[in-house]
Design a protein around this motif. Structure first.
Motif, PDB file in Angstrom:
ATOM      1  N   ASP A  40       0.850  -1.195   0.000  1.00 51.03           N
ATOM      2  CA  ASP A  40       0.000   0.000   0.000  1.00 51.03           C
ATOM      3  C   ASP A  40       0.886   1.247   0.000  1.00 51.03           C
ATOM      4  N   GLY A  41       0.275   2.402   0.146  1.00 48.92           N
ATOM      5  CA  GLY A  41       1.012   3.658   0.047  1.00 48.92           C
ATOM      6  C   GLY A  41       2.005   3.904   1.156  1.00 48.92           C
ATOM      7  N   THR A  42       1.934   3.112   2.235  1.00 52.93           N
ATOM      8  CA  THR A  42       2.910   3.245   3.319  1.00 52.93           C
ATOM      9  C   THR A  42       4.078   2.274   3.161  1.00 52.93           C
ATOM     10  N   GLY A  43       3.985   1.382   2.177  1.00 51.64           N
ATOM     11  CA  GLY A  43       5.009   0.367   1.986  1.00 51.64           C
ATOM     12  C   GLY A  43       4.706  -0.938   2.678  1.00 51.64           C
ATOM     13  N   ALA A  44       3.544  -1.055   3.342  1.00 50.02           N
ATOM     14  CA  ALA A  44       3.164  -2.286   4.020  1.00 50.02           C
ATOM     15  C   ALA A  44       2.570  -3.275   3.022  1.00 50.02           C
ATOM     16  N   GLN A  45       2.882  -4.566   3.192  1.00 51.61           N
ATOM     17  CA  GLN A  45       2.342  -5.573   2.287  1.00 51.61           C
ATOM     18  C   GLN A  45       0.883  -5.843   2.611  1.00 51.61           C
ATOM     19  N   VAL A  46       0.045  -5.827   1.556  1.00 48.07           N
ATOM     20  CA  VAL A  46      -1.388  -6.038   1.738  1.00 48.07           C
ATOM     21  C   VAL A  46      -1.908  -7.199   0.911  1.00 48.07           C
ATOM     22  N   ALA A  47      -1.088  -7.718  -0.008  1.00 47.12           N
ATOM     23  CA  ALA A  47      -1.523  -8.826  -0.848  1.00 47.12           C
ATOM     24  C   ALA A  47      -0.302  -9.411  -1.546  1.00 47.12           C
ATOM     25  N   THR A  48      -0.541 -10.409  -2.387  1.00 50.99           N
ATOM     26  CA  THR A  48       0.504 -11.073  -3.159  1.00 50.99           C
ATOM     27  C   THR A  48       0.007 -11.240  -4.587  1.00 50.99           C
ATOM     28  N   LEU A  49       0.923 -11.075  -5.547  1.00 49.97           N
ATOM     29  CA  LEU A  49       0.550 -11.199  -6.961  1.00 49.97           C
ATOM     30  C   LEU A  49       1.498 -12.153  -7.668  1.00 49.97           C
ATOM     31  N   ASP A  50       0.926 -13.092  -8.383  1.00 51.01           N
ATOM     32  CA  ASP A  50       1.664 -13.945  -9.303  1.00 51.01           C
ATOM     33  C   ASP A  50       1.009 -13.740 -10.669  1.00 51.01           C
ATOM     34  N   LEU A  51       1.757 -13.182 -11.628  1.00 50.46           N
ATOM     35  CA  LEU A  51       1.176 -12.852 -12.924  1.00 50.46           C
ATOM     36  C   LEU A  51       0.642 -14.074 -13.658  1.00 50.46           C
ATOM     37  N   ARG A  52       1.096 -15.253 -13.291  1.00 54.56           N
ATOM     38  CA  ARG A  52       0.570 -16.454 -13.928  1.00 54.56           C
ATOM     39  C   ARG A  52      -0.918 -16.641 -13.635  1.00 54.56           C
ATOM     40  N   TRP A  53      -1.403 -16.014 -12.570  1.00 57.57           N
ATOM     41  CA  TRP A  53      -2.812 -16.155 -12.243  1.00 57.57           C
ATOM     42  C   TRP A  53      -3.708 -15.395 -13.225  1.00 57.57           C
ATOM     43  N   PHE A  54      -3.146 -14.372 -13.879  1.00 55.91           N
ATOM     44  CA  PHE A  54      -4.000 -13.484 -14.671  1.00 55.91           C
ATOM     45  C   PHE A  54      -3.550 -13.298 -16.117  1.00 55.91           C
ATOM     46  N   ALA A  55      -2.259 -13.463 -16.416  1.00 54.37           N
ATOM     47  CA  ALA A  55      -1.720 -12.900 -17.648  1.00 54.37           C
ATOM     48  C   ALA A  55      -1.838 -13.781 -18.878  1.00 54.37           C
ATOM     49  N   ASN A  56      -1.877 -15.083 -18.742  1.00 46.93           N
ATOM     50  CA  ASN A  56      -1.716 -15.929 -19.907  1.00 46.93           C
ATOM     51  C   ASN A  56      -3.037 -16.287 -20.569  1.00 46.93           C
ATOM     52  N   GLU A  57      -3.011 -16.366 -21.917  1.00 48.84           N
ATOM     53  CA  GLU A  57      -4.127 -16.898 -22.689  1.00 48.84           C
ATOM     54  C   GLU A  57      -4.133 -18.419 -22.627  1.00 48.84           C
ATOM     55  N   THR A  58      -2.934 -19.006 -22.756  1.00 50.21           N
ATOM     56  CA  THR A  58      -2.775 -20.447 -22.735  1.00 50.21           C
ATOM     57  C   THR A  58      -1.578 -20.794 -21.862  1.00 50.21           C
ATOM     58  N   ASP A  59      -1.450 -22.071 -21.523  1.00 50.18           N
ATOM     59  CA  ASP A  59      -0.313 -22.510 -20.719  1.00 50.18           C
ATOM     60  C   ASP A  59       0.991 -22.434 -21.500  1.00 50.18           C
ATOM     61  N   GLU A  60       0.897 -22.300 -22.822  1.00 47.67           N
ATOM     62  CA  GLU A  60       2.096 -22.247 -23.655  1.00 47.67           C
ATOM     63  C   GLU A  60       2.627 -20.831 -23.842  1.00 47.67           C
ATOM     64  N   ASP A  61       1.902 -19.819 -23.386  1.00 50.74           N
ATOM     65  CA  ASP A  61       2.334 -18.432 -23.581  1.00 50.74           C
ATOM     66  C   ASP A  61       3.713 -18.207 -22.980  1.00 50.74           C
ATOM     67  N   ILE A  62       4.502 -17.343 -23.639  1.00 46.59           N
ATOM     68  CA  ILE A  62       5.895 -17.127 -23.259  1.00 46.59           C
ATOM     69  C   ILE A  62       6.118 -15.653 -22.945  1.00 46.59           C
ATOM     70  N   GLU A  63       6.773 -15.385 -21.827  1.00 43.69           N
ATOM     71  CA  GLU A  63       7.238 -14.035 -21.507  1.00 43.69           C
ATOM     72  C   GLU A  63       8.742 -13.982 -21.746  1.00 43.69           C
ATOM     73  N   ILE A  64       9.198 -12.909 -22.379  1.00 40.77           N
ATOM     74  CA  ILE A  64      10.607 -12.765 -22.730  1.00 40.77           C
ATOM     75  C   ILE A  64      10.951 -11.281 -22.676  1.00 40.77           C
ATOM     76  N   THR A  65      12.211 -10.948 -22.438  1.00 40.42           N
ATOM     77  CA  THR A  65      12.583  -9.537 -22.440  1.00 40.42           C
ATOM     78  C   THR A  65      12.589  -9.014 -23.872  1.00 40.42           C
ATOM     79  N   ARG A  66      12.314  -7.733 -24.003  1.00 40.16           N
ATOM     80  CA  ARG A  66      12.269  -7.109 -25.321  1.00 40.16           C
ATOM     81  C   ARG A  66      13.619  -7.214 -26.032  1.00 40.16           C
ATOM     82  N   ASP A  67      14.705  -7.017 -25.293  1.00 41.53           N
ATOM     83  CA  ASP A  67      16.026  -7.087 -25.913  1.00 41.53           C
ATOM     84  C   ASP A  67      16.297  -8.470 -26.485  1.00 41.53           C
TER      85      ASP A  67
END
Length: 373
Positions: free
Chosen positions: A76-103
């Motif tokens: 939160d705005g004070t720096g205290a932890q209020v939750a946890t995020l794993d992008l795998r929960w929300f980001a992928n269309e399929t299990d095969e989707d790949i994240e890679i750096t732009r470079d």
């Protein structure tokens, strides 16, 4: 036939591969002195996985993908932890989707392009005259040449779109946010997390190539010179002045440093066009149908649109009317689907109010509990 591609990022490099693959003579011009470094990790998803497979680069992309770490703290705005995020929960269309750096993806694409493709860096299109015989191009250095097809793969602020289709304001819609990125100084103990206050997200992440900060800020349209980094840093400093907790002061200092690597600032916007081909000029990628960073589909659309255009143009022997019809029929429903994802991403990444933020954090906590071992 002779093809000129403006822009050497994902869309332009993919187009260079496909047009050369189909036997055309290809020239790529890029305003920068080389491939542009930096940027947030990107996704190769959905239809782009099959495109990469047909290009023969899917295995390499898979080998160099971002290795997902443990879930990230949400603060939160004070720096205290209020939750946890794993992008795998929300980001992928399929299990095969790949994240890679732009470079890494830029390098993979550039290495895959035929050596017969000519690259001209620190070069750009100054004028464009379309006719039945092709497109007469005047370059910024005074050279002139004619091409059978000109492909605008030059991003959200496309010069080719402006020259051939009209002003940016006719097609680019501000999505209500600005985004900024910067590589953080090595040697400091950066805490990987995401801090939120209403309308502002500040995050630190290391995708394998060093720590990077990202800022997403809700804002109406701001008038500024998008080619002026000093003006961009001043705007960003105003956004970050709202928070003085966690690592935000150090992140703010990193963004303010003119020598910092990987600096990027722009609006989160979408490109909406009734047609992507006019005469012998075609647009692909963000120039044609930017889905906005919040969609997670920009790179996918860049790669897919490059293949679709090159394949259609080749199959129809350069007939632009037939090419336009085939390209639109294949791509437009997918573009509309991808652009709709941005509306889903905004409430997750940048909740606008404290109530929305509290509800989002509660959803994160419930999701974390559901996925807990």
């Amino acid at each position: 036939m002779d093809v000129l591609i403006s822009g050497a990022s994902m869309a332009g490099l993919s187009a260079a591969w496909w047009f050369a693959h189909h036997g055309h003579r290809v020239t790529v011009v890029e305003r920068s002195e080389g491939l542009r470094p930096g940027g947030a990790p990107i996704d190769v998803r959905g239809r782009a996985l099959a495109t990469a497979q047909r290009m023969g680069i899917l295995a390499q992309i898979e080998a160099e993908k971002v290795r997902l770490l443990e879930p990230s703290p949400v603060l939160d705005g004070t720096g205290a932890q209020v939750a946890t995020l794993d992008l795998r929960w929300f980001a992928n269309e399929t299990d095969e989707d790949i994240e890679i750096t732009r470079d890494r993806l830029n390098r993979i694409l550039r290495d895959a392009v035929s050596p017969e493709v000519e690259f001209r860096f620190q070069a750009s299109i100054a004028s464009l005259a379309d006719s039945a015989q092709g497109v007469d191009i005047g370059f910024a250095d005074g050279r002139q040449a004619r091409y059978d097809l000109v492909v605008g793969a030059d991003g959200l602020h496309s010069s080719v779109r402006r020259l051939a289709f009209g002003p940016e304001a006719d097609y680019v819609r501000h999505f209500g946010h600005y985004v900024a990125l910067v590589d953080l100084p090595a040697g400091q103990d950066w805490h990987r997390a995401m801090l939120n206050v209403p309308g502002l997200t500040v995050a630190v992440r290391d995708a394998g190539d060093g720590p990077q900060a990202m800022v997403l800020a809700a804002s109406p349209v701001i008038e500024y010179d998008y080619r002026d980094p000093a003006a961009q840093r001043r705007l960003l400093d105003q956004f970050l002045a709202r928070v003085d907790a966690w690592q935000v002061p150090a992140i703010r200092a990193a963004f303010a440093d003119p020598a910092a690597q990987g600096f990027y600032f722009d609006s989160v916007s979408q490109t909406h066009m009734p047609q992507w081909i006019k005469g012998h000029v075609a647009l692909i990628g963000d120039a044609a149908h930017c889905a906005a960073l919040l969609s997670g589909m920009g790179t996918t659309l860049a790669m897919v649109s490059a293949e679709t255009l090159a394949t259609a143009w080749t199959a129809h022997g350069g007939d632009m009317q037939a090419t336009a019809a085939a390209h639109d029929a294949s791509l437009r429903p997918y573009v509309q689907q991808c652009q709709a994802f941005a509306s889903q991403g905004a409430p997750i990444m940048v909740p606008a109010t404290q109530q929305a933020l509290d509800e989002r954090n509660a959803m994160f906590r419930a999701t974390a509990a559901r996925f807990a071992p």
